[in-house]
Design a protein around this motif. Structure first.
Motif, PDB file in Angstrom:
ATOM      1  N   UNK A   1     -12.806  -0.154  -4.848  1.00 43.45           N
ATOM      2  CA  UNK A   1     -11.493  -0.158  -4.220  1.00 43.45           C
ATOM      3  C   UNK A   1     -11.690   0.049  -2.727  1.00 43.45           C
ATOM      4  N   UNK A   2     -11.085  -0.814  -1.933  1.00 39.34           N
ATOM      5  CA  UNK A   2     -11.183  -0.779  -0.481  1.00 39.34           C
ATOM      6  C   UNK A   2      -9.789  -0.491   0.064  1.00 39.34           C
ATOM      7  N   UNK A   3      -9.606   0.681   0.665  1.00 34.25           N
ATOM      8  CA  UNK A   3      -8.292   1.136   1.114  1.00 34.25           C
ATOM      9  C   UNK A   3      -7.262   1.022  -0.013  1.00 34.25           C
ATOM     10  N   UNK A   4      -7.683   1.381  -1.229  1.00 36.08           N
ATOM     11  CA  UNK A   4      -6.796   1.398  -2.374  1.00 36.08           C
ATOM     12  C   UNK A   4      -6.614   0.080  -3.101  1.00 36.08           C
ATOM     13  N   UNK A   5      -7.175  -0.989  -2.568  1.00 35.42           N
ATOM     14  CA  UNK A   5      -7.025  -2.306  -3.171  1.00 35.42           C
ATOM     15  C   UNK A   5      -8.301  -2.707  -3.900  1.00 35.42           C
ATOM     16  N   UNK A   6      -8.191  -3.266  -5.120  1.00 36.87           N
ATOM     17  CA  UNK A   6      -9.385  -3.715  -5.833  1.00 36.87           C
ATOM     18  C   UNK A   6     -10.129  -4.780  -5.036  1.00 36.87           C
ATOM     19  N   UNK A   7     -11.431  -4.722  -5.084  1.00 37.38           N
ATOM     20  CA  UNK A   7     -12.270  -5.683  -4.357  1.00 37.38           C
ATOM     21  C   UNK A   7     -13.477  -6.000  -5.226  1.00 37.38           C
ATOM     22  N   UNK A   8     -14.009  -7.177  -5.092  1.00 37.82           N
ATOM     23  CA  UNK A   8     -15.165  -7.601  -5.870  1.00 37.82           C
ATOM     24  C   UNK A   8     -16.413  -6.877  -5.370  1.00 37.82           C
ATOM     25  N   UNK A   9     -17.000  -6.060  -6.239  1.00 36.65           N
ATOM     26  CA  UNK A   9     -18.161  -5.256  -5.857  1.00 36.65           C
ATOM     27  C   UNK A   9     -19.357  -6.136  -5.496  1.00 36.65           C
ATOM     28  N   UNK A  10     -19.593  -7.191  -6.274  1.00 36.63           N
ATOM     29  CA  UNK A  10     -20.740  -8.065  -6.000  1.00 36.63           C
ATOM     30  C   UNK A  10     -20.591  -8.745  -4.637  1.00 36.63           C
TER      31      UNK A  10
END
Length: 105
Positions: free
Chosen positions: A37-46
């Motif tokens: 999570x980037x600033x609370x938003x889901x983000x693709x880890x890969x």
């Protein structure tokens, strides 16, 4: 940069891998279904891992809390410049990272 404040072994290994751009060491620390999570938003880890390792790093660790799982400090990104950030690590029962929350302060 001084990593002595990082007392949790998984967190320390993750930051060492980030700092050195070691993609294989970094990814080995995460569960297969780990979430970012980037600033609370889901983000693709890969996708994050591919873009960040070798191009982003802490320039100082200013605070470590929550038993060593939460840290904040100054950060450099080749793309976004310099800013203050936090990383919050959530671990599975076997000590792997199952969730990582990051963001700007």
């Amino acid at each position: 940069m001084n990593l002595d404040p990082l007392t949790h072994p998984t967190v320390r290994a993750a930051i060492e891998a980030l700092q050195s751009g070691d993609h294989s060491a970094w990814t080995a620390l995460f569960t297969p279904d780990a979430q970012l999570y980037d600033d609370g938003q889901p983000r693709d880890l890969a996708a994050f891992s591919q873009g960040a390792l070798g191009h982003e790093r802490f320039t100082s660790i200013d605070a470590v809390k929550n038993g060593g799982l939460d840290l904040s400090g100054h950060f450099h990104s080749d793309q976004w410049g310099d800013f203050e950030t936090y990383f919050q690590f959530h671990l599975s029962g076997d000590g792997k990272i199952e969730r990582l929350d990051i963001g700007q302060l």
